[in-house]
Design a protein around this motif. Structure first.
Motif, PDB file in Angstrom:
ATOM      1  N   THR A  62       2.443 -13.018  25.047  1.00  0.00           N
ATOM      2  CA  THR A  62       1.943 -14.353  25.351  1.00  0.00           C
ATOM      3  C   THR A  62       3.140 -15.255  25.647  1.00  0.00           C
ATOM      4  O   THR A  62       4.273 -14.946  25.259  1.00  0.00           O
ATOM      5  CB  THR A  62       1.167 -14.941  24.160  1.00  0.00           C
ATOM      6  N   PRO A  63       2.924 -16.380  26.316  1.00  0.00           N
ATOM      7  CA  PRO A  63       4.047 -17.304  26.562  1.00  0.00           C
ATOM      8  C   PRO A  63       4.736 -17.742  25.276  1.00  0.00           C
ATOM      9  O   PRO A  63       5.961 -17.895  25.240  1.00  0.00           O
ATOM     10  CB  PRO A  63       3.369 -18.489  27.266  1.00  0.00           C
ATOM     11  N   HIS A  64       3.957 -17.924  24.206  1.00  0.00           N
ATOM     12  CA  HIS A  64       4.521 -18.410  22.943  1.00  0.00           C
ATOM     13  C   HIS A  64       5.365 -17.332  22.267  1.00  0.00           C
ATOM     14  O   HIS A  64       6.457 -17.618  21.752  1.00  0.00           O
ATOM     15  CB  HIS A  64       3.381 -18.868  22.028  1.00  0.00           C
ATOM     16  N   ASN A  65       4.874 -16.093  22.273  1.00  0.00           N
ATOM     17  CA  ASN A  65       5.658 -14.995  21.711  1.00  0.00           C
ATOM     18  C   ASN A  65       6.919 -14.740  22.527  1.00  0.00           C
ATOM     19  O   ASN A  65       7.975 -14.410  21.978  1.00  0.00           O
ATOM     20  CB  ASN A  65       4.820 -13.719  21.651  1.00  0.00           C
ATOM     21  N   LEU A  66       6.788 -14.886  23.830  1.00  0.00           N
ATOM     22  CA  LEU A  66       7.940 -14.685  24.710  1.00  0.00           C
ATOM     23  C   LEU A  66       9.021 -15.724  24.429  1.00  0.00           C
ATOM     24  O   LEU A  66      10.204 -15.390  24.276  1.00  0.00           O
ATOM     25  CB  LEU A  66       7.480 -14.767  26.166  1.00  0.00           C
ATOM     26  N   ARG A 140      13.306 -28.920  21.108  1.00  0.00           N
ATOM     27  CA  ARG A 140      12.545 -30.152  20.891  1.00  0.00           C
ATOM     28  C   ARG A 140      12.272 -30.868  22.218  1.00  0.00           C
ATOM     29  O   ARG A 140      11.151 -31.331  22.470  1.00  0.00           O
ATOM     30  CB  ARG A 140      13.315 -31.071  19.936  1.00  0.00           C
ATOM     31  N   ALA A 141      13.287 -30.937  23.082  1.00  0.00           N
ATOM     32  CA  ALA A 141      13.106 -31.583  24.386  1.00  0.00           C
ATOM     33  C   ALA A 141      12.075 -30.829  25.227  1.00  0.00           C
ATOM     34  O   ALA A 141      11.272 -31.445  25.945  1.00  0.00           O
ATOM     35  CB  ALA A 141      14.443 -31.653  25.116  1.00  0.00           C
ATOM     36  N   SER A 142      12.078 -29.505  25.124  1.00  0.00           N
ATOM     37  CA  SER A 142      11.112 -28.696  25.874  1.00  0.00           C
ATOM     38  C   SER A 142       9.688 -28.983  25.410  1.00  0.00           C
ATOM     39  O   SER A 142       8.767 -29.131  26.227  1.00  0.00           O
ATOM     40  CB  SER A 142      11.425 -27.206  25.701  1.00  0.00           C
ATOM     41  N   LEU A 143       9.497 -29.073  24.094  1.00  0.00           N
ATOM     42  CA  LEU A 143       8.159 -29.336  23.556  1.00  0.00           C
ATOM     43  C   LEU A 143       7.692 -30.744  23.912  1.00  0.00           C
ATOM     44  O   LEU A 143       6.503 -30.970  24.161  1.00  0.00           O
ATOM     45  CB  LEU A 143       8.161 -29.134  22.042  1.00  0.00           C
ATOM     46  N   GLU A 144       8.611 -31.683  23.945  1.00  0.00           N
ATOM     47  CA  GLU A 144       8.244 -33.042  24.356  1.00  0.00           C
ATOM     48  C   GLU A 144       7.862 -33.072  25.830  1.00  0.00           C
ATOM     49  O   GLU A 144       6.955 -33.803  26.236  1.00  0.00           O
ATOM     50  CB  GLU A 144       9.402 -34.000  24.071  1.00  0.00           C
ATOM     51  N   THR A 145       8.544 -32.269  26.635  1.00  0.00           N
ATOM     52  CA  THR A 145       8.200 -32.174  28.059  1.00  0.00           C
ATOM     53  C   THR A 145       6.826 -31.543  28.241  1.00  0.00           C
ATOM     54  O   THR A 145       6.024 -31.999  29.064  1.00  0.00           O
ATOM     55  CB  THR A 145       9.258 -31.333  28.805  1.00  0.00           C
ATOM     56  N   ILE A 146       6.544 -30.508  27.471  1.00  0.00           N
ATOM     57  CA  ILE A 146       5.233 -29.851  27.543  1.00  0.00           C
ATOM     58  C   ILE A 146       4.139 -30.815  27.100  1.00  0.00           C
ATOM     59  O   ILE A 146       3.083 -30.921  27.730  1.00  0.00           O
ATOM     60  CB  ILE A 146       5.232 -28.573  26.682  1.00  0.00           C
ATOM     61  N   GLY A 147       4.373 -31.519  26.000  1.00  0.00           N
ATOM     62  CA  GLY A 147       3.456 -32.564  25.548  1.00  0.00           C
ATOM     63  C   GLY A 147       2.037 -32.096  25.283  1.00  0.00           C
ATOM     64  O   GLY A 147       1.077 -32.818  25.570  1.00  0.00           O
ATOM     65  N   ASP A 148       1.902 -30.904  24.729  1.00  0.00           N
ATOM     66  CA  ASP A 148       0.576 -30.327  24.487  1.00  0.00           C
ATOM     67  C   ASP A 148       0.540 -29.803  23.053  1.00  0.00           C
ATOM     68  O   ASP A 148       1.158 -28.785  22.743  1.00  0.00           O
ATOM     69  CB  ASP A 148       0.335 -29.199  25.491  1.00  0.00           C
ATOM     70  N   ASP A 149      -0.188 -30.497  22.183  1.00  0.00           N
ATOM     71  CA  ASP A 149      -0.219 -30.115  20.773  1.00  0.00           C
ATOM     72  C   ASP A 149      -0.798 -28.721  20.552  1.00  0.00           C
ATOM     73  O   ASP A 149      -0.350 -27.989  19.669  1.00  0.00           O
ATOM     74  CB  ASP A 149      -1.030 -31.138  19.967  1.00  0.00           C
ATOM     75  N   ALA A 150      -1.798 -28.366  21.340  1.00  0.00           N
ATOM     76  CA  ALA A 150      -2.400 -27.035  21.186  1.00  0.00           C
ATOM     77  C   ALA A 150      -1.366 -25.956  21.499  1.00  0.00           C
ATOM     78  O   ALA A 150      -1.278 -24.936  20.797  1.00  0.00           O
ATOM     79  CB  ALA A 150      -3.614 -26.896  22.100  1.00  0.00           C
ATOM     80  N   TRP A 151      -0.567 -26.175  22.532  1.00  0.00           N
ATOM     81  CA  TRP A 151       0.474 -25.210  22.902  1.00  0.00           C
ATOM     82  C   TRP A 151       1.552 -25.161  21.820  1.00  0.00           C
ATOM     83  O   TRP A 151       2.020 -24.086  21.439  1.00  0.00           O
ATOM     84  CB  TRP A 151       1.089 -25.604  24.242  1.00  0.00           C
ATOM     85  N   THR A 152       1.931 -26.325  21.314  1.00  0.00           N
ATOM     86  CA  THR A 152       2.951 -26.394  20.264  1.00  0.00           C
ATOM     87  C   THR A 152       2.469 -25.694  18.998  1.00  0.00           C
ATOM     88  O   THR A 152       3.241 -25.000  18.323  1.00  0.00           O
ATOM     89  CB  THR A 152       3.306 -27.862  19.966  1.00  0.00           C
ATOM     90  N   LYS A 153       1.201 -25.855  18.665  1.00  0.00           N
ATOM     91  CA  LYS A 153       0.634 -25.162  17.501  1.00  0.00           C
ATOM     92  C   LYS A 153       0.730 -23.650  17.666  1.00  0.00           C
ATOM     93  O   LYS A 153       1.086 -22.932  16.724  1.00  0.00           O
ATOM     94  CB  LYS A 153      -0.833 -25.563  17.308  1.00  0.00           C
ATOM     95  N   ARG A 154       0.418 -23.167  18.860  1.00  0.00           N
ATOM     96  CA  ARG A 154       0.477 -21.720  19.088  1.00  0.00           C
ATOM     97  C   ARG A 154       1.915 -21.208  18.995  1.00  0.00           C
ATOM     98  O   ARG A 154       2.153 -20.105  18.497  1.00  0.00           O
ATOM     99  CB  ARG A 154      -0.150 -21.373  20.444  1.00  0.00           C
ATOM    100  N   LEU A 155       2.862 -22.019  19.453  1.00  0.00           N
ATOM    101  CA  LEU A 155       4.264 -21.613  19.303  1.00  0.00           C
ATOM    102  C   LEU A 155       4.650 -21.568  17.826  1.00  0.00           C
ATOM    103  O   LEU A 155       5.346 -20.644  17.390  1.00  0.00           O
ATOM    104  CB  LEU A 155       5.188 -22.573  20.055  1.00  0.00           C
ATOM    105  N   SER A 156       4.193 -22.536  17.049  1.00  0.00           N
ATOM    106  CA  SER A 156       4.503 -22.523  15.614  1.00  0.00           C
ATOM    107  C   SER A 156       3.918 -21.284  14.943  1.00  0.00           C
ATOM    108  O   SER A 156       4.537 -20.705  14.043  1.00  0.00           O
ATOM    109  CB  SER A 156       3.994 -23.804  14.934  1.00  0.00           C
ATOM    110  N   ALA A 158       3.467 -18.374  16.438  1.00  0.00           N
ATOM    111  CA  ALA A 158       4.304 -17.247  16.872  1.00  0.00           C
ATOM    112  C   ALA A 158       5.602 -17.201  16.074  1.00  0.00           C
ATOM    113  O   ALA A 158       6.053 -16.128  15.646  1.00  0.00           O
ATOM    114  CB  ALA A 158       4.603 -17.372  18.370  1.00  0.00           C
ATOM    115  N   LEU A 159       6.202 -18.355  15.847  1.00  0.00           N
ATOM    116  CA  LEU A 159       7.436 -18.413  15.053  1.00  0.00           C
ATOM    117  C   LEU A 159       7.167 -18.030  13.600  1.00  0.00           C
ATOM    118  O   LEU A 159       7.979 -17.343  12.967  1.00  0.00           O
ATOM    119  CB  LEU A 159       8.040 -19.816  15.136  1.00  0.00           C
ATOM    120  N   SER A 160       6.027 -18.460  13.073  1.00  0.00           N
ATOM    121  CA  SER A 160       5.661 -18.114  11.693  1.00  0.00           C
ATOM    122  C   SER A 160       5.497 -16.609  11.528  1.00  0.00           C
ATOM    123  O   SER A 160       5.934 -16.025  10.527  1.00  0.00           O
ATOM    124  CB  SER A 160       4.358 -18.817  11.291  1.00  0.00           C
ATOM    125  N   GLN A 161       4.871 -15.972  12.500  1.00  0.00           N
ATOM    126  CA  GLN A 161       4.680 -14.525  12.438  1.00  0.00           C
ATOM    127  C   GLN A 161       6.017 -13.796  12.456  1.00  0.00           C
ATOM    128  O   GLN A 161       6.231 -12.840  11.703  1.00  0.00           O
ATOM    129  CB  GLN A 161       3.805 -14.063  13.602  1.00  0.00           C
TER     130      GLN A 161
END
Length: 296
Positions: A62-66, A140-156, A158-161
């Motif tokens: 997935t993009p988040h795992n990648l 952090r700058a990348s996540l602010e550029t993305i500006g999508d909480d749902a996407w940021t949650k999925r990345l979190s 992936a990092l947690s796993q």
């Protein structure tokens, strides 16, 4: 066919056993990305989803795992600058497959990171702590550029796993704690932030110094944006888990002591990073109060 090469190459990005292949892969993917851009006006066909699924069915691509995988390699203190650079180059080549909003930002920021990594900034040899700071700032700058909480949650997630499956003493895990804290700091869905923090506070093995430091890093990174929420989370954890552990018999006493010590240090570290206004609002009742409670 270019459309078939992409997923076949990406299969080798994720598994740790292929980490060394990121260097040649970065060159292949970069060339392929450039070729794809050159031919974009003439080739409109996309890879059949069934073909893509069959190629990737054994992976978690997935993009988040990648992104999580490439961040870990770039942030690893043991990877070496060539491998770290390769991870960034792969990231840049795959920007459209990670998130459509980051292209312009990454095309500007990743070359600057590479310059620092190669010692071309002020002629200095790259410093590990400064490199880590720059990489987290980039995240952090990348996540602010993305500006999508749902996407940021999925990345979190992936990092947690990745965090849960990493050895406690690894440099990878130390960086993952900071990357997760940075990601939670960028997330505006506060219940998710609090739930994630509590999960890792509960699961951690603070008897190991690296784990204790990891928890402190996680808390401090998240507190940079959510100071009040993180302090409330620590208060909740201290009032339940730490107190419960402290009342158990000697078998748990070492863990209880280590847990209380880590939480006290987290409070102190947060205070050192806090603004004057945050300290004035919380230092007496919350920070000092919690530390006194934990020290009894």
């Amino acid at each position: 066919c270019l459309q078939l090469l992409w997923p076949r190459l990406l299969i080798y990005v994720m598994p740790a056993k292929y980490t060394g292949m990121l260097i040649p892969l970065s060159h292949c993917l970069r060339a392929l990305a450039e070729r794809n851009e050159l031919t974009a006006g003439r080739e409109h066909h996309e890879l059949d989803p069934d073909v893509l699924n069959s190629l990737l069915q054994e992976t978690t691509l997935t993009p988040h795992n990648l992104l999580a995988r490439l961040l870990v390699v770039a942030g690893s203190p043991f990877a070496g600058s060539e491998l770290q650079a390769a991870a960034l180059l792969v990231m840049q080549s795959l920007h459209s497959r990670i998130h459509g909003a980051v292209g312009a930002t990454w095309n500007t920021e990743i070359p600057l990171l590479l310059q620092y990594l190669q010692g071309k900034v002020l002629g200095n040899i790259p410093d590990a702590a400064e490199w880590e700071r720059r990489l987290l700032q980039f995240l952090r700058a990348s996540l602010e550029t993305i500006g999508d909480d749902a996407w940021t949650k999925r990345l979190s997630c992936a990092l947690s796993q990745r965090l849960d499956s990493s050895p406690s003493s690894s440099g990878e895990k130390a960086f993952l704690y900071k990357a997760l804290g940075t990601t939670l700091g960028a997330c505006q869905e506060l219940p998710h932030v609090q739930e994630n923090l509590l999960q890792h506070l509960t699961r951690a093995q603070p008897e190991e110094p690296s784990e204790a430091q990891g928890i402190i890093s996680l808390v401090c990174q998240a507190a940079d944006s959510h100071f009040g929420l993180v302090l409330e989370t620590l208060t909740t954890f201290a009032a339940t888990s730490c107190t419960s552990l402290a009342t158990q018999m000697t078998q748990a006493s070492r863990r209880a002591e280590a847990t209380c010590s880590a939480v006290m240090l987290a409070h102190s570290s947060m205070a050192l990073r806090a603004s004057k206004e945050q300290l004035l609002a919380h230092v007496e009742a919350d920070i000092a109060g919690n530390i006194l409670l934990l020290s009894i």
